[in-house]
Design a protein around this motif. Structure first.
Motif, PDB file in Angstrom:
ATOM      1  N   HIS A  76      12.441  86.285  44.436  1.00 63.38           N
ATOM      2  CA  HIS A  76      13.320  85.751  45.474  1.00 63.38           C
ATOM      3  C   HIS A  76      14.486  84.992  44.864  1.00 63.38           C
ATOM      4  CE1 HIS A  76      11.507  81.614  45.359  1.00 63.38           C
ATOM      5  NE2 HIS A  76      10.381  82.253  45.133  1.00 63.38           N
ATOM      6  N   ASP A 106      11.280  78.706  39.710  1.00 64.25           N
ATOM      7  CA  ASP A 106      10.745  79.416  40.869  1.00 64.25           C
ATOM      8  C   ASP A 106      11.935  79.753  41.760  1.00 64.25           C
ATOM      9  OD1 ASP A 106       9.499  80.303  43.146  1.00 64.25           O
ATOM     10  OD2 ASP A 106       8.597  78.387  43.679  1.00 64.25           O
ATOM     11  N   ASP A 107      12.674  80.877  41.624  1.00 61.33           N
ATOM     12  CA  ASP A 107      12.095  82.025  40.999  1.00 61.33           C
ATOM     13  C   ASP A 107      13.020  82.637  39.941  1.00 61.33           C
ATOM     14  OD1 ASP A 107      10.016  83.831  40.744  1.00 61.33           O
ATOM     15  OD2 ASP A 107      10.571  85.006  42.473  1.00 61.33           O
ATOM     16  N   GLU A 139      12.870  83.314  50.889  1.00 65.89           N
ATOM     17  CA  GLU A 139      11.416  83.377  50.687  1.00 65.89           C
ATOM     18  C   GLU A 139      10.790  82.028  50.982  1.00 65.89           C
ATOM     19  OE1 GLU A 139       7.545  83.158  48.535  1.00 65.89           O
ATOM     20  OE2 GLU A 139       9.302  81.872  48.321  1.00 65.89           O
ATOM     21  N   GLU A 140      11.521  80.990  50.626  1.00 65.78           N
ATOM     22  CA  GLU A 140      10.968  79.636  50.802  1.00 65.78           C
ATOM     23  C   GLU A 140      10.908  79.220  52.272  1.00 65.78           C
ATOM     24  OE1 GLU A 140       9.449  78.269  48.497  1.00 65.78           O
ATOM     25  OE2 GLU A 140      10.342  78.778  46.562  1.00 65.78           O
ATOM     26  N   ASP A 163       6.350  85.759  40.823  1.00 68.40           N
ATOM     27  CA  ASP A 163       6.525  84.580  41.668  1.00 68.40           C
ATOM     28  C   ASP A 163       5.230  83.785  41.824  1.00 68.40           C
ATOM     29  OD1 ASP A 163       7.591  82.728  43.393  1.00 68.40           O
ATOM     30  OD2 ASP A 163       7.542  84.027  45.154  1.00 68.40           O
ATOM     31  N   TYR A 340       5.859  78.899  35.020  1.00 68.21           N
ATOM     32  CA  TYR A 340       6.517  77.641  35.382  1.00 68.21           C
ATOM     33  C   TYR A 340       5.511  76.637  35.916  1.00 68.21           C
ATOM     34  CZ  TYR A 340       7.280  80.600  39.590  1.00 68.21           C
ATOM     35  OH  TYR A 340       7.165  81.475  40.630  1.00 68.21           O
TER      36      TYR A 340
END
Ligand SMILES: [Zn+2]
Length: 369
Positions: A76, A106-107, A139-140, A163, A340
């Motif tokens: 994303h 992220d990401d 996406e978030e 992800d 991450y």
């Protein structure tokens, strides 16, 4: 193999591009340029206009140089707030932000690893099947971008979504389904001093309902939580309105259904017993998925991880990702851990070594069989 300095530079450049949800335009433009330079044909769908954002999902395709089923790589483009004016820097063995924003690994770690992986494959003429790259928006925001993707645009039946936290080599084979519950309790207002018996307290109704619900960890596969509750008014009035927001998740759709029913029933019973009413709205946010270890993307990801020398671990996750939608729409896709740490915080960071490994993992998956 991969060029570390080039990979770090790509990663830090992408982190420094502002890209909060619905404001992915600069990121989408930069990624489009990079993908075109790598030989991809790139299209952008109309998700941006449909969700009130300024960019859509990017769908890119690079024809194969050897026969074989196409592979999908996805990440994303957006990141959580505070995610603008990010100033990434290398500190020891890690890349970090300056502490006032998230890093955006992220990401961006996934984005950079895919770019570096394809750069290596093209540069070294490594034979590859057709590659499809899908970079999603929003996406978030509960996977909004991928929810709007027309799945007919993707021909691959083997996908890798870069992800997830955790060390490179970890493969997410299971993710939960999530439901959100919005409820509004309606009571009856009355003066709390002169005639409280004429009132019905919406706050008491909500409280009664909540105390009857089993919440938090329900079983190894299921969770539930009340996220917020709102009611406002002076103390001398019986409060007639109280709203609450809750969620439930489960790896098992039947268990999710059961948990949601218990929560809704508790609210309806509490309202009825106290002579009030409740409006309940249940929304299914995304479906669960479960892939077996012999599923094509799982097998390929594990085989490739073995080849780059990292331990392979299959794991479930408690969160959703774009892969929930892909799997539900007939595109089997696993989520790969990107290395991450502390995501969604200003302490977010990634070890240089993990970023290297992620790039190498992409190359190994593409060049594997
Ligand atoms: Zn993410």
């Amino acid at each position: 193999m991969i060029d570390r300095q080039r990979l770090y530079a790509t990663f830090m450049e992408l982190c420094s591009i502002d890209s909060e949800p619905k404001n992915e335009r600069p990121m989408a433009d930069r990624l489009t340029a990079i993908l075109k330079e790598l030989g991809f044909s790139v299209t952008e769908d109309d998700t941006g206009t449909r969700i009130g954002g300024n960019a859509g999902n990017l769908i890119a395709r690079l024809e194969g140089t050897k026969p074989g089923a196409p592979l999908l790589f996805s990440c994303h483009m957006d990141r959580v707030a505070p995610g603008v004016r990010v100033k990434p820097r290398i500190e020891g063995n890690y890349i970090v932000s300056d502490g006032t924003t998230v890093l955006g690994a992220d990401d961006a770690a996934g984005l950079a690893a895919i770019i570096e992986g394809v750069t290596v494959i093209r540069g070294q003429n490594i034979p590859h099947p057709t590659l499809e790259v899908l970079f999603t928006v929003a996406e978030e925001l509960a996977l909004t971008g991928s929810a709007h993707l027309e799945s007919s645009r993707i021909t691959s039946r083997c996908g890798f979504v870069l992800d997830a936290g955790g060390p490179v080599g970890e493969i997410v084979v299971q993710a939960p389904e999530q439901a959100k519950i919005n409820a509004v309790f309606h009571g009856r207002s009355a003066h709390a001093g002169f005639a409280p018996e004429e009132g019905i307290s919406a706050i008491q109704m909500a409280a009664l309902a909540i105390t009857r619900m089993k919440l938090l960890r329900i079983d190894p596969e299921t969770t539930a939580n009340i996220g917020s509750i709102q009611a406002a008014g002076p103390t001398n009035i019986v409060c007639d309105r109280c709203s609450l927001q809750a969620e439930a998740r489960s790896l098992d759709p039947a268990k999710l259904q059961a948990q949601v029913e218990v929560m809704v029933e508790a609210m309806e019973n509490a309202a009825a017993e106290m002579g009030g009413s409740v409006e309940v709205d249940v929304q299914r946010c995304y479906p669960s998925y479960r892939l077996e270890q012999d599923a094509e993307p799982v097998r390929r990801a594990a085989e490739a991880a073995g080849r780059i020398g990292v331990p392979v671990r299959f794991k479930p996750t408690g969160g959703g990702s774009d892969a929930n939608h892909f799997n539900n729409r007939g595109i089997p896709a696993v989520v790969l851990s990107c290395g991450y740490e502390k995501v969604h915080t200003t302490g977010e960071r990634i070890a240089l070594e993990q970023l290297d490994l992620l790039g190498r993992w992409v190359v190994a998956i593409v060049s594997g069989g």
